[in-house]
Write an enzyme that holds these catalytic residues in place. Structure first.
Site, PDB file in Angstrom:
ATOM      1  CD  GLU A 268      -3.834   9.575   2.006  1.00 46.93           C
ATOM      2  OE1 GLU A 268      -3.515   9.481   3.198  1.00 46.93           O
ATOM      3  OE2 GLU A 268      -4.495   8.709   1.395  1.00 46.93           O
TER       4      GLU A 268
ATOM      5  CG  HIS B 254      -0.492   8.584   1.396  1.00 48.42           C
ATOM      6  ND1 HIS B 254      -1.337   7.510   1.397  1.00 48.42           N
ATOM      7  CD2 HIS B 254      -0.110   8.765   2.688  1.00 48.42           C
ATOM      8  CE1 HIS B 254      -1.481   7.061   2.637  1.00 48.42           C
ATOM      9  NE2 HIS B 254      -0.749   7.805   3.444  1.00 48.42           N
TER      10      HIS B 254
ATOM     11  CB  THR C 247      -5.774   8.251   4.921  1.00 47.09           C
ATOM     12  OG1 THR C 247      -4.481   7.643   4.737  1.00 47.09           O
ATOM     13  CG2 THR C 247      -5.633   9.562   5.661  1.00 47.09           C
TER      14      THR C 247
ATOM     15  CG  HIS D 236      -1.700  -1.215   1.418  1.00 48.91           C
ATOM     16  ND1 HIS D 236      -2.621  -1.634   0.489  1.00 48.91           N
ATOM     17  CD2 HIS D 236      -1.698  -2.151   2.399  1.00 48.91           C
ATOM     18  CE1 HIS D 236      -3.164  -2.777   0.911  1.00 48.91           C
ATOM     19  NE2 HIS D 236      -2.610  -3.110   2.055  1.00 48.91           N
TER      20      HIS D 236
ATOM     21  CG  HIS E  60       2.865   5.823   5.620  1.00 43.38           C
ATOM     22  ND1 HIS E  60       2.530   5.797   6.954  1.00 43.38           N
ATOM     23  CD2 HIS E  60       1.810   6.436   5.000  1.00 43.38           C
ATOM     24  CE1 HIS E  60       1.346   6.342   7.123  1.00 43.38           C
ATOM     25  NE2 HIS E  60       0.881   6.748   5.957  1.00 43.38           N
TER      26      HIS E  60
ATOM     27  CG  HIS F  50       0.502  10.568   6.350  1.00 49.26           C
ATOM     28  ND1 HIS F  50      -0.482   9.829   5.721  1.00 49.26           N
ATOM     29  CD2 HIS F  50       0.235  11.872   6.094  1.00 49.26           C
ATOM     30  CE1 HIS F  50      -1.307  10.673   5.106  1.00 49.26           C
ATOM     31  NE2 HIS F  50      -0.894  11.902   5.307  1.00 49.26           N
TER      32      HIS F  50
HETATM   33  C1  SG4 Z   1      -0.369   2.981   5.405  1.00 44.81           C
HETATM   34  O1  SG4 Z   1      -1.027   1.903   4.747  1.00 44.81           O
HETATM   35  C2  SG4 Z   1       0.608   2.407   6.438  1.00 44.81           C
HETATM   36  O2  SG4 Z   1       1.399   1.434   5.854  1.00 44.81           O
HETATM   37  C3  SG4 Z   1      -0.123   1.808   7.627  1.00 44.81           C
HETATM   38  O3  SG4 Z   1       0.814   1.381   8.616  1.00 44.81           O
HETATM   39  C4  SG4 Z   1      -0.980   2.904   8.223  1.00 44.81           C
HETATM   40  O4  SG4 Z   1      -1.679   2.404   9.368  1.00 44.81           O
HETATM   41  C5  SG4 Z   1      -1.979   3.360   7.185  1.00 44.81           C
HETATM   42  O5  SG4 Z   1      -1.292   3.855   6.042  1.00 44.81           O
HETATM   43  C6  SG4 Z   1      -2.847   4.495   7.705  1.00 44.81           C
HETATM   44  O6  SG4 Z   1      -2.023   5.541   8.166  1.00 44.81           O
HETATM   45  O7  SG4 Z   1      -1.246   7.789   8.353  1.00 44.81           O
HETATM   46  N1  SG4 Z   1      -2.312   7.142   6.189  1.00 44.81           N
HETATM   47  S1  SG4 Z   1      -2.325   7.015   7.776  1.00 44.81           S
HETATM   48  O8  SG4 Z   1      -3.636   7.351   8.262  1.00 44.81           O
HETATM   49  O9  SG4 Z   1      -0.355   3.556  10.818  1.00 44.81           O
HETATM   50  C7  SG4 Z   1      -1.273   2.784  10.603  1.00 44.81           C
HETATM   51  C8  SG4 Z   1       0.849   0.068   8.902  1.00 44.81           C
HETATM   52  O10 SG4 Z   1       0.198  -0.749   8.301  1.00 44.81           O
HETATM   53  C9  SG4 Z   1      -2.065   2.237  11.723  1.00 44.81           C
HETATM   54  C10 SG4 Z   1       1.760  -0.288   9.993  1.00 44.81           C
HETATM   55 ZN    ZN Z   2      -0.677   7.871   5.419  1.00 49.27          ZN
END
Ligand code: SG4
Ligand code: ZN
Length: 262
Positions: free
Chosen positions: A106, A96, A204, A64, A94, A119
């Protein structure tokens, strides 16, 4: 956590709510931040600790996004601003992005999208772990950084960009060659760090839990077209190119976005 989701077709954002009910909640992220519709405030200083210590870190492709983690725990902490005296612990960061340089962020500012958004996810120290923090409305604090295209590559991001070809396949992870200074990826100077929007929202991605205090910096960072393009070559679980991984904006509903004036 959410696994079986994507950004297109039957698994795309408009279908997330079928399996993950929180995704149709009233306090979802991302949002469009309208600058004429924010409440100006002056919060106590937002503080980042530990970001100037070099740390061993690795990046991973989870299908993702590309995620960066620090090998040691509690490498960096966040406090102040909308978090007041609560302390939040760095978990991962990570990105986007979009399939071209005109979309990918986003959050939008005045309906404007940016080619990338980073983020940095922190969980509240009292909850001991990110998994426990996800059960609480104040469980996470997420720093959001927006990017613009620049003619020159940003050297701070080269250690990450250079290893992307080695993690094209889902599940791959790769240590960065040099110890990383998180501070180099975050806001470069402490003055612009106090100029941000903040609001309560959600993850998100599925499961879209409404557990995040969002802090979106006004200042933009810069990446070259080539650096941005390197992210679009990563692959999804199905083996397709992960050309875009941003969720469309969600209704603000009854929320008020605060703008902290430095
Ligand atoms: C991304 O998919 C990350 O890889 C996820 O981290 C993350 O979930 C998810 O986005 C949502 O994060 O800042 N975009 S966001 O709202 O951090 C979490 C993992 O899968 C819980 C560890
Ligand atoms: Zn994110």
């Amino acid at each position: 956590l959410g696994e079986d989701f994507g950004y297109d077709g039957n698994h795309g954002p408009s279908h997330w709510g079928e399996e993950y009910h929180a995704c149709i909640g009233k306090h979802q992220s991302p949002i469009n931040i309208e600058e004429h519709n924010v409440k100006n405030v002056s919060l106590p200083p937002l503080k980042l600790f530990g970001i100037d210590n070099p740390s061993l870190s690795f990046v991973a492709n989870n299908g993702h996004t590309v995620m960066l983690k620090i090998n040691e725990s509690k490498a960096a902490m966040l406090s102040g601003g909308p978090l007041e005296n609560d302390v939040y612990v760095f978990e991962q960061l990570h990105f986007h992005w979009g399939e071209n340089d005109y979309e990918g962020s986003e959050d939008l500012i005045n309906n404007h999208s940016f080619p990338m958004e980073m983020h940095a996810v922190f969980y509240k120290e009292d909850y001991k772990s990110i998994n426990e923090a996800l059960n609480h409305p104040d469980g996470l604090a997420i720093l959001a950084y927006l990017y613009e295209v620049s003619p020159n590559p940003n050297p701070m991001y080269e250690p990450i960009v250079q290893v992307l070809p080695e993690i094209e396949t889902v599940g791959n992870e790769k240590a960065l060659r040099e110890p990383l200074l998180l501070g180099r990826l975050f806001v470069p100077d402490t003055a612009t760090m106090q100029d941000y929007f903040t609001y309560n929202g959600s993850l998100t991605t599925p499961p879209c839990l409404e557990v995040a205090i969002w802090i979106d910096f006004k200042d933009h960072q810069r990446l070259s077209h080539e650096q941005l393009a390197a992210f679009r070559d990563l692959r999804t679980q199905e083996g397709n190119k992960l050309t875009h991984n941003f969720r469309p904006v969600q209704p603000l509903e009854d929320r008020i976005v605060l703008h902290n004036i430095p």
